[in-house]
Design an enzyme around this catalytic site. Structure first.
Site, PDB file in Angstrom:
ATOM      1  N   SER A 154       0.854  -1.184   0.000  1.00  0.00           N
ATOM      2  CA  SER A 154       0.000   0.000   0.000  1.00  0.00           C
ATOM      3  C   SER A 154       0.886   1.229   0.000  1.00  0.00           C
ATOM      4  CB  SER A 154      -0.883  -0.018   1.258  1.00  0.00           C
ATOM      5  OG  SER A 154      -1.471   1.230   1.501  1.00  0.00           O
ATOM      6  N   TYR A 167      -2.869  -1.411  10.212  1.00  0.00           N
ATOM      7  CA  TYR A 167      -2.756  -1.587   8.763  1.00  0.00           C
ATOM      8  C   TYR A 167      -1.397  -1.109   8.268  1.00  0.00           C
ATOM      9  CZ  TYR A 167      -3.851  -1.064   3.780  1.00  0.00           C
ATOM     10  OH  TYR A 167      -3.834  -1.150   2.398  1.00  0.00           O
TER      11      TYR A 167
END
Length: 263
Positions: A154, A167
């Site tokens: 990401s 995350y």
């Protein structure tokens, strides 16, 4: 990308007889990746917890003339992952490429407010789950003389993410995992790379936006290229990294984010 270049890099003869496995393939980036592998001529193992989504992707691939199978797998459970690879080998006899794309992104609040059970769940799926997949994919690839793995990170693999501490930590961890595995297996013809998507219009993003009341029509303002990405744009990079066109590329952490991490 020039369509002639794209067709040359992804042409089907490069994938004839090859087998690709994609986790989190029931929707979004994983779906686009599975469909593109199939279009390129690979046999595809579509993996997801969502049975309806995964089976729908397989039906679409088959209706387009491809060869695919669906496997339900919880990547956070080693026995499930081990069975996933075993069933792949039982059906197709080999594994040449894997796109480890399964992941979750719950809102965890500020770092000090993140519940331990949520932290553990995110780590189990995003980081441990990817490691478990690699743990069982790599021996299967070694058995056929090599292969290629792409892990999905990401933009938050390389930058902070307020209220997404678990995350961000899990996706940062994938950087170290990817680079280490790339170093360990390079001489045995296994390449391991990572893509770091920016804002990509997926069902997961739409769900997240609804949860936090984020107007997605403003998302382009965060991106120098002035638009969100499509899942297909992420898939093209992942499939290319698994292809012979990237035969000298390993250990790379590639931002595919329209310039979001330039500053």
């Amino acid at each position: 990308m020039n369509s002639n270049i794209r067709d040359d890099v992804l042409r089907s003869d490069l994938w004839a007889g090859k087998v690709a496995l994609v986790t989190g393939a029931g929707s979004g980036i994983g779906q686009a990746s599975a469909e593109l592998f199939a279009r390129c001529g690979a046999k595809v193992v579509v993996v997801d917890l969502n049975v309806d989504g995964g089976e729908s992707v397989v039906e679409g691939i088959k209706s387009a003339g491809g060869d695919a199978m669906f496997l339900r797998c919880n990547v956070a459970d080693e026995s499930s992952v081990e069975d996933m690879v075993a069933q792949t080998l039982e059906r197709y006899g080999r594994l040449d490429a894997a796109h480890n794309n399964a992941g979750i992104s719950p809102d965890t609040g500020l770092t000090a407010d993140c519940p331990l059970d949520v932290w553990n769940q995110v780590m189990a799926v995003n980081l441990t789950g990817t490691w478990l997949c690699m743990k069982h994919q790599i021996p299967a690839m070694l058995a056929v003389g090599g292969g290629a793995i792409v892990n999905t990170g990401s933009v938050n693999s390389v930058k902070g993410a307020p209220k997404l501490s678990a995350y961000a930590a899990s996706k940062h961890g994938l950087v170290g995992l990817t680079k280490t595995a790339a170093m360990e297996y390079a001489a045995q013809n296994i390449r391991v790379n990572m893509i770091c998507p920016g804002i990509t219009l997926t069902p997961m993003l739409e769900k997240k936006a609804a949860e936090v009341d984020w107007d997605l029509s403003t998302a382009h303002q965060m991106v120098p290229i002035d638009r969100m990405a499509s899942p297909r744009e992420m898939a093209e990079v992942a499939v290319w990294l698994c292809s012979g066109g990237a035969s000298y590329v390993t250990g790379i952490v590639m931002s595919v984010d329209g310039g979001m991490t330039l500053t």
